[in-house]
Design an enzyme around this catalytic site. Structure first.
Site, PDB file in Angstrom:
ATOM      1  N   SER A   1       0.834  -1.201   0.000  1.00 47.61           N
ATOM      2  CA  SER A   1       0.000   0.000   0.000  1.00 47.61           C
ATOM      3  C   SER A   1       0.871   1.255   0.000  1.00 47.61           C
ATOM      4  O   SER A   1       0.596   2.213  -0.732  1.00 47.61           O
ATOM      5  CB  SER A   1      -0.926   0.001   1.217  1.00 47.61           C
ATOM      6  OG  SER A   1      -1.683   1.191   1.271  1.00 47.61           O
TER       7      SER A   1
ATOM      8  N   TRP B   1       2.378   1.609  -3.396  1.00 47.13           N
ATOM      9  CA  TRP B   1       1.380   2.024  -4.375  1.00 47.13           C
ATOM     10  C   TRP B   1       1.283   3.532  -4.431  1.00 47.13           C
ATOM     11  O   TRP B   1       1.045   4.121  -5.492  1.00 47.13           O
ATOM     12  CB  TRP B   1       0.019   1.423  -4.009  1.00 47.13           C
ATOM     13  CG  TRP B   1      -1.108   1.825  -4.918  1.00 47.13           C
ATOM     14  CD1 TRP B   1      -1.518   1.192  -6.050  1.00 47.13           C
ATOM     15  CD2 TRP B   1      -1.979   2.962  -4.766  1.00 47.13           C
ATOM     16  NE1 TRP B   1      -2.584   1.863  -6.618  1.00 47.13           N
ATOM     17  CE2 TRP B   1      -2.880   2.947  -5.844  1.00 47.13           C
ATOM     18  CE3 TRP B   1      -2.076   3.984  -3.820  1.00 47.13           C
ATOM     19  CZ2 TRP B   1      -3.873   3.925  -5.997  1.00 47.13           C
ATOM     20  CZ3 TRP B   1      -3.053   4.953  -3.981  1.00 47.13           C
ATOM     21  CH2 TRP B   1      -3.937   4.908  -5.060  1.00 47.13           C
ATOM     22  N   HIS B   2       1.497   4.190  -3.294  1.00 43.61           N
ATOM     23  CA  HIS B   2       1.336   5.638  -3.237  1.00 43.61           C
ATOM     24  C   HIS B   2       2.449   6.391  -3.945  1.00 43.61           C
ATOM     25  O   HIS B   2       2.253   7.561  -4.313  1.00 43.61           O
ATOM     26  CB  HIS B   2       1.248   6.099  -1.777  1.00 43.61           C
ATOM     27  CG  HIS B   2      -0.098   5.885  -1.170  1.00 43.61           C
ATOM     28  ND1 HIS B   2      -0.472   4.684  -0.602  1.00 43.61           N
ATOM     29  CD2 HIS B   2      -1.177   6.701  -1.051  1.00 43.61           C
ATOM     30  CE1 HIS B   2      -1.716   4.786  -0.153  1.00 43.61           C
ATOM     31  NE2 HIS B   2      -2.165   5.983  -0.419  1.00 43.61           N
ATOM     32  N   GLY B   3       3.583   5.790  -4.128  1.00 43.28           N
ATOM     33  CA  GLY B   3       4.630   6.506  -4.838  1.00 43.28           C
ATOM     34  C   GLY B   3       5.976   5.824  -4.749  1.00 43.28           C
ATOM     35  O   GLY B   3       6.218   4.978  -3.887  1.00 43.28           O
TER      36      GLY B   3
ATOM     37  N   PHE C   1      -0.512   9.940  -7.568  1.00 41.45           N
ATOM     38  CA  PHE C   1      -0.444   8.509  -7.295  1.00 41.45           C
ATOM     39  C   PHE C   1      -1.146   7.688  -8.360  1.00 41.45           C
ATOM     40  O   PHE C   1      -1.007   6.484  -8.398  1.00 41.45           O
ATOM     41  CB  PHE C   1      -1.071   8.209  -5.923  1.00 41.45           C
ATOM     42  CG  PHE C   1      -0.448   9.013  -4.817  1.00 41.45           C
ATOM     43  CD1 PHE C   1       0.919   9.219  -4.760  1.00 41.45           C
ATOM     44  CD2 PHE C   1      -1.239   9.579  -3.828  1.00 41.45           C
ATOM     45  CE1 PHE C   1       1.489   9.968  -3.746  1.00 41.45           C
ATOM     46  CE2 PHE C   1      -0.693  10.319  -2.808  1.00 41.45           C
ATOM     47  CZ  PHE C   1       0.672  10.522  -2.774  1.00 41.45           C
TER      48      PHE C   1
END
Length: 477
Positions: free
Chosen positions: A322, A325-327, A477
């Protein structure tokens, strides 16, 4: 095109009129005008990346059909993995290539090997993480025979490209959205009214709360070495409300906009800062992403069926993925790791499924306990946000160090010449307003709705002229 722009303010009524009064003959006409509007909406960011959206749509549409048509396991598996690898391949190249190459070269340089990495200069296509996950969930559900493949290309294209959710979610499922786009929608004044109220409230969150907090938070994080303890604490708190107002505000505008067209989207936020533990926070924050990882990663990994060790392993995997996934930055991975560590005591004590019921607050000892738990959960969540906001791990630790060493508690003058005590009062009013409306999708409807609507519009107009932050945080994102 930003939701909080004059461009969108002109775009939305035009699409609304065409949708209900020109292209209202049947659902095919309705879907067609929404697809045209969606592609125009996306092209306003960068028309060159339309090919990527079209390619992703075609890929998952055809692989979904091929998976369903083929009965042999090997052929089904071939088309399934083709979709997975190509989708994640595009996401990896555009979003993570430079990160992996730079990290690997830094590792080799640390061992004395001189490496000049080959980097690519490419703009991250807006919304790629969101529409990629739309397509992946669709293909995965077909592969495991949870749903049937969609043969109507127009309907499927709208599912992937529907403009309210295209660039920042919520991450929709085919089981929820496709049935709605496959039938003709009938106009509902009450649903449209609720949609307008939700759009207005989303703009309040973005323009009044998030953008106001950003003025102070950015100043503090950009000059953290000169800030005292109080300013650093307030900077972290204001960023917590900036990212909440920004992202949940976007989601509210998306849900409200969709209601204008008779389509319901998944609820993405449920007052997360009123959570009583970190597990409840993640059931209330970015719900569509949390549930996506639960259904398509946590459960396939074994979930909690393999004992406590497997449950802990899978939880850490979920939070690390997670964060990633954000960056493409180690700060996001650190943020995910911190939240996984927060989860650890709840898992070990089997308390991660507590606080499933809504808050029933009363002025007694139990009510005091609820307030303390909410405050503690917000505190540790805000601490983790420092890593999310910082430019590097080093900056995050420096921020925390300064917070505990620059022990002064006076309100500092900031170079942006904006308010400080007034902002604290504004956030306080916002918290109180949300608390008393925490069981509603949006707080404007109901008693005194005209007064609340007028107050919200006045706040948007009054503070919108000072807004320097038009873009939404989650676009990156």
């Amino acid at each position: 095109m930003f939701f909080n722009s004059l461009h969108f303010a002109a775009f939305l009524p035009i699409v609304f009129i065409l949708y209900w009064f020109v292209f209202n003959k049947n659902k095919s006409w309705q879907n067609s005008i929404l697809i045209v509007a969606s592609y125009y909406f996306y092209a306003c960011w960068d028309w060159r990346f339309l090919f990527l959206l079209v390619f992703s749509t075609l890929l998952d549409y055809f692989t979904g059909i091929m998976i369903e048509k083929n009965e042999t396991i090997s052929k089904r598996r071939f088309w399934f993995w083709l979709s997975i690898i190509v989708n994640l391949g595009f996401l990896g190249v555009f979003k993570y290539y430079n990160f992996f190459v730079t990290s690997f070269s830094d590792l080799l340089n640390g061992f004395g090997f001189k490496v000049n990495p080959l980097l690519i200069e490419v703009v991250l296509p807006v919304g790629i993480s969101f529409y990629t996950f739309h397509g992946l969930s669709y293909v995965i559900d077909i592969y495991y025979k949870r749903i049937k493949a969609e043969y109507n290309f127009v309907d499927y294209s709208l599912f992937v490209s529907y403009f309210p959710l295209l660039v920042a979610g919520p991450i929709e499922r085919a089981t929820h959205l496709l049935p709605q786009v496959k039938v003709k929608r009938e106009f509902s004044f009450e649903k449209a009214k609720e949609g307008v109220h939700q759009i207005i409230w989303g703009l309040v969150k973005k323009v009044v709360i998030a953008d106001s907090c950003a003025m102070y938070a950015n100043e503090v994080f950009n000059h953290q070495q000169d800030m005292n303890t109080l300013s650093l604490i307030l900077g972290a708190v204001y960023f917590a409300f900036q990212i909440y107002g920004d992202f949940s505000g976007y989601s509210d505008i998306a849900l409200g906009t969709s209601k204008l067209f008779g389509i319901d989207l998944l609820k993405n936020f449920n007052f997360p800062y009123f959570s009583r533990d970190i597990a409840e926070f993640w059931r209330r924050w970015h719900i569509s992403l949390s549930s996506w990882f639960r259904d398509y990663l946590y459960i396939p990994l074994g979930g909690s069926k393999g004992g406590k060790w497997m449950q802990l392993r899978n939880t850490f995997i979920i939070f690390l993925v997670s964060g990633f996934w954000h960056g493409a930055n180690w700060t996001f991975i650190a943020w995910g790791l911190i939240n996984a560590i927060y989860f650890l005591p709840l898992l070990l004590l089997n308390k991660n499924r507590h606080n499933l019921e809504d808050i029933d607050f009363k002025w007694n000892a139990e009510g005091l306990k609820t307030i303390i738990n909410i405050f503690l959960t917000f505190t540790i969540t805000t601490f983790a946000w420092i890593f999310f906001r910082a430019k590097s791990i080093t900056d995050a630790f420096a921020y925390i160090k300064n917070m505990f060493t620059n022990l002064k508690f006076d309100i500092q003058y900031l170079g942006n010449e904006r308010y400080a005590p007034e902002l604290l009062a504004l956030v306080g009013v916002f918290i109180i307003f949300e608390w008393f409306h925490k069981y509603k999708n949006e707080p404007i409807s109901g008693k005194y709705e005209n007064v609340k609507l007028l107050f919200c519009i006045m706040a948007i107009l009054a503070l919108g002229v000072f807004s320097d932050y038009k873009e939404f945080i989650y676009f990156q994102f």
